[in-house]
Design a protein around this motif. Structure first.
Motif, PDB file in Angstrom:
ATOM      1  N   TYR A   1      -2.455  -7.646  -6.977  1.00 14.58           N
ATOM      2  CA  TYR A   1      -3.052  -7.418  -8.296  1.00 14.58           C
ATOM      3  C   TYR A   1      -3.043  -5.926  -8.645  1.00 14.58           C
ATOM      4  O   TYR A   1      -2.647  -5.537  -9.754  1.00 14.58           O
ATOM      5  N   LEU A   2      -3.472  -5.084  -7.704  1.00 16.99           N
ATOM      6  CA  LEU A   2      -3.500  -3.642  -7.949  1.00 16.99           C
ATOM      7  C   LEU A   2      -2.088  -3.074  -8.101  1.00 16.99           C
ATOM      8  O   LEU A   2      -1.859  -2.165  -8.902  1.00 16.99           O
ATOM      9  N   PHE A   3      -1.138  -3.617  -7.325  1.00 19.08           N
ATOM     10  CA  PHE A   3       0.237  -3.138  -7.413  1.00 19.08           C
ATOM     11  C   PHE A   3       0.812  -3.399  -8.801  1.00 19.08           C
ATOM     12  O   PHE A   3       1.464  -2.523  -9.398  1.00 19.08           O
ATOM     13  N   LEU A   4       0.574  -4.594  -9.333  1.00 15.21           N
ATOM     14  CA  LEU A   4       1.056  -4.916 -10.675  1.00 15.21           C
ATOM     15  C   LEU A   4       0.365  -4.065 -11.732  1.00 15.21           C
ATOM     16  O   LEU A   4       1.006  -3.626 -12.707  1.00 15.21           O
ATOM     17  N   LYS A   5      -0.915  -3.804 -11.556  1.00 10.48           N
ATOM     18  CA  LYS A   5      -1.642  -2.939 -12.492  1.00 10.48           C
ATOM     19  C   LYS A   5      -1.079  -1.523 -12.469  1.00 10.48           C
ATOM     20  O   LYS A   5      -0.939  -0.877 -13.516  1.00 10.48           O
ATOM     21  N   ARG A   6      -0.748  -1.032 -11.276  1.00  8.92           N
ATOM     22  CA  ARG A   6      -0.187   0.318 -11.156  1.00  8.92           C
ATOM     23  C   ARG A   6       1.192   0.403 -11.790  1.00  8.92           C
ATOM     24  O   ARG A   6       1.547   1.423 -12.398  1.00  8.92           O
ATOM     25  N   ILE A   7       1.985  -0.655 -11.668  1.00  5.05           N
ATOM     26  CA  ILE A   7       3.305  -0.661 -12.311  1.00  5.05           C
ATOM     27  C   ILE A   7       3.152  -0.568 -13.823  1.00  5.05           C
ATOM     28  O   ILE A   7       3.842   0.211 -14.486  1.00  5.05           O
ATOM     29  N   ARG A   8       2.232  -1.351 -14.366  1.00  6.71           N
ATOM     30  CA  ARG A   8       2.002  -1.291 -15.813  1.00  6.71           C
ATOM     31  C   ARG A   8       1.507   0.080 -16.242  1.00  6.71           C
ATOM     32  O   ARG A   8       1.882   0.583 -17.300  1.00  6.71           O
ATOM     33  N   ALA A   9       0.676   0.698 -15.405  1.00  2.00           N
ATOM     34  CA  ALA A   9       0.153   2.031 -15.734  1.00  2.00           C
ATOM     35  C   ALA A   9       1.257   3.073 -15.734  1.00  2.00           C
ATOM     36  O   ALA A   9       1.334   3.931 -16.627  1.00  2.00           O
ATOM     37  N   VAL A  10       2.131   3.026 -14.756  1.00  2.00           N
ATOM     38  CA  VAL A  10       3.195   4.016 -14.638  1.00  2.00           C
ATOM     39  C   VAL A  10       4.232   3.828 -15.747  1.00  2.00           C
ATOM     40  O   VAL A  10       4.729   4.785 -16.330  1.00  2.00           O
TER      41      VAL A  10
ATOM     42  N   LEU B   1       0.825  -1.210   0.000  1.00  2.00           N
ATOM     43  CA  LEU B   1       0.000   0.000   0.000  1.00  2.00           C
ATOM     44  C   LEU B   1       0.858   1.258   0.000  1.00  2.00           C
ATOM     45  O   LEU B   1       0.608   2.205  -0.760  1.00  2.00           O
ATOM     46  N   SER B   2       1.875   1.280   0.859  1.00  2.00           N
ATOM     47  CA  SER B   2       2.740   2.456   0.965  1.00  2.00           C
ATOM     48  C   SER B   2       3.530   2.680  -0.318  1.00  2.00           C
ATOM     49  O   SER B   2       3.662   3.806  -0.796  1.00  2.00           O
ATOM     50  N   THR B   3       4.041   1.583  -0.902  1.00  2.00           N
ATOM     51  CA  THR B   3       4.800   1.706  -2.143  1.00  2.00           C
ATOM     52  C   THR B   3       3.892   2.141  -3.293  1.00  2.00           C
ATOM     53  O   THR B   3       4.299   2.946  -4.143  1.00  2.00           O
ATOM     54  N   SER B   4       2.676   1.615  -3.332  1.00  2.00           N
ATOM     55  CA  SER B   4       1.732   1.988  -4.393  1.00  2.00           C
ATOM     56  C   SER B   4       1.387   3.467  -4.322  1.00  2.00           C
ATOM     57  O   SER B   4       1.296   4.147  -5.350  1.00  2.00           O
ATOM     58  N   TYR B   5       1.201   3.984  -3.105  1.00  2.00           N
ATOM     59  CA  TYR B   5       0.898   5.412  -2.964  1.00  2.00           C
ATOM     60  C   TYR B   5       2.063   6.242  -3.477  1.00  2.00           C
ATOM     61  O   TYR B   5       1.871   7.248  -4.174  1.00  2.00           O
ATOM     62  N   ASP B   6       3.285   5.851  -3.136  1.00  2.00           N
ATOM     63  CA  ASP B   6       4.456   6.582  -3.607  1.00  2.00           C
ATOM     64  C   ASP B   6       4.584   6.480  -5.122  1.00  2.00           C
ATOM     65  O   ASP B   6       4.943   7.452  -5.802  1.00  2.00           O
ATOM     66  N   LEU B   7       4.270   5.313  -5.669  1.00  2.00           N
ATOM     67  CA  LEU B   7       4.367   5.103  -7.112  1.00  2.00           C
ATOM     68  C   LEU B   7       3.368   5.960  -7.877  1.00  2.00           C
ATOM     69  O   LEU B   7       3.698   6.559  -8.902  1.00  2.00           O
ATOM     70  N   MET B   8       2.149   6.044  -7.388  1.00  2.00           N
ATOM     71  CA  MET B   8       1.098   6.756  -8.103  1.00  2.00           C
ATOM     72  C   MET B   8       1.082   8.254  -7.837  1.00  2.00           C
ATOM     73  O   MET B   8       0.454   9.013  -8.571  1.00  2.00           O
ATOM     74  N   ASN B   9       1.786   8.709  -6.806  1.00  2.00           N
ATOM     75  CA  ASN B   9       1.762  10.132  -6.458  1.00  2.00           C
ATOM     76  C   ASN B   9       3.135  10.775  -6.548  1.00  2.00           C
ATOM     77  O   ASN B   9       3.368  11.828  -5.957  1.00  2.00           O
ATOM     78  N   SER B  10       4.029  10.162  -7.287  1.00  2.00           N
ATOM     79  CA  SER B  10       5.365  10.724  -7.475  1.00  2.00           C
ATOM     80  C   SER B  10       5.462  11.290  -8.884  1.00  2.00           C
ATOM     81  O   SER B  10       5.874  10.602  -9.809  1.00  2.00           O
TER      82      SER B  10
END
Length: 315
Positions: free
Chosen positions: A302-311, A230-239
């Motif tokens: 699942y959401l973390f992998l989706k966010r990586i693909r999005a970024v 969760l913490s890494t995903s927030y940093d990934l999507m808001n950086s």
């Protein structure tokens, strides 16, 4: 009357004599302690000089010795990509003094706090519901300490600054590159909650069975993974790149605050569900909590992998 005065005089003389003996003994003891301290200090100073002198001379001459030493060029070796990334990221985290101190404090302070808390709990005579409350209050405290330790992962990507764009062009699978950053927190957090849960098991007596202790460790491991993702995903999507170019303490602290909020929510929900289940049923409390935690972990992966693909804009 004369006999009484004579007895009083004898008592007074004995008292004075005893006081003189005590004062004499105290003086001798004080002088002996002072002499031991002075000679001991002098001895350690001399030993320090004798031992440190050769090391000092060796350090002074090390530069010249190094310059005169023939250098050998090592051949490059092909290593596993994941292992190489994990080693690189772990060394980079350890070299950050703040992260290292945070880890050491969490590893040392959490068991001490749990010991003190359980000393207080053991002073009370409780029934079933009281025992359930003690178990999940311990779980709440352990999770809070663990999640506080994991806060550093919430700004791991942001600290890259302008090099974020360079990292995105690395010829490595982005899933491997980002996942390698999580290994240090995953492993170090084990040393936070594992000793604490074992302490609860040992101090609680019949409070926890061995199976419940193992289940509690598994639950803490899964919830720690959820919080890290969760913490890494927030940093990934808001950086954002424009923000990364000028990283400030206010920006970093915002991510840490969000990570702490995530941790508090997870810890309170887990402990609250455990208390609620324990108050209504005595069967497989930790097993049901682990099922919920596994579902949450699967969804977050699942959401973390989706966010990586999005970024990374993968097709």
């Amino acid at each position: 009357y004369n006999n009484r005065n004579e007895n009083l005089n004898n008592i007074n003389m004995n008292y004075n004599q005893n006081m003189m003996d005590i004062n004499s003994y105290t003086t001798k003891t004080t002088l002996f302690t002072l002499l031991v301290f002075v000679f001991g200090t002098a001895l350690f100073v001399v030993l320090d000089l004798l031992i440190s002198k050769p090391f000092y001379n060796k350090m002074i001459s090390a530069r010249n010795n190094f310059e005169n030493k023939p250098t050998t060029i090592k051949q490059n070796k092909k290593t596993n990509t994941v292992a190489s990334l994990v080693k690189f990221e772990t060394l980079r985290i350890i070299r950050d003094e703040k992260n290292l101190v945070n880890t050491l404090l969490a590893v040392v302070a959490t068991p001490i706090f749990i010991v003190v808390a359980n000393k207080i709990y053991c002073a009370f005579s409780t029934r079933y519901i009281g025992n359930v409350m003690i178990i999940f209050f311990n779980l709440l405290l352990i999770l809070i300490f663990t999640f506080t330790h994991n806060v550093s992962i919430s700004c791991a990507l942001s600290k890259d600054g302008p090099s974020w764009n360079i990292n995105k062009t690395m010829p490595v699978d982005p899933k491997k590159a980002l996942s390698s950053r999580l290994v240090y927190n995953i492993v170090s957090s084990i040393f936070v909650y594992l000793p604490s849960i074992i302490i609860v098991y040992k101090m609680g007596g019949d409070l926890l069975t061995l199976g419940q202790c193992i289940a509690m460790i598994v639950l803490a491991f899964i919830l720690s993974l959820v919080h890290i993702l969760l913490s890494t995903s927030y940093d990934l999507m808001n950086s954002k790149d424009k923000t990364k170019a000028d990283i400030g303490s206010e920006y970093i602290s915002k991510h840490e605050t969000v990570s702490i909020a995530y941790g508090l929510i997870i810890a309170v929900v887990a402990a609250g569900l455990g208390l609620l289940m324990g108050a209504t049923s005595t069967l497989n409390i930790f097993a049901r909590l682990i099922v919920f935690a596994v579902i949450a972990l699967g969804l977050e992966i699942y959401l973390f992998l989706k966010r990586i693909r999005a970024v990374y804009q993968e097709n």
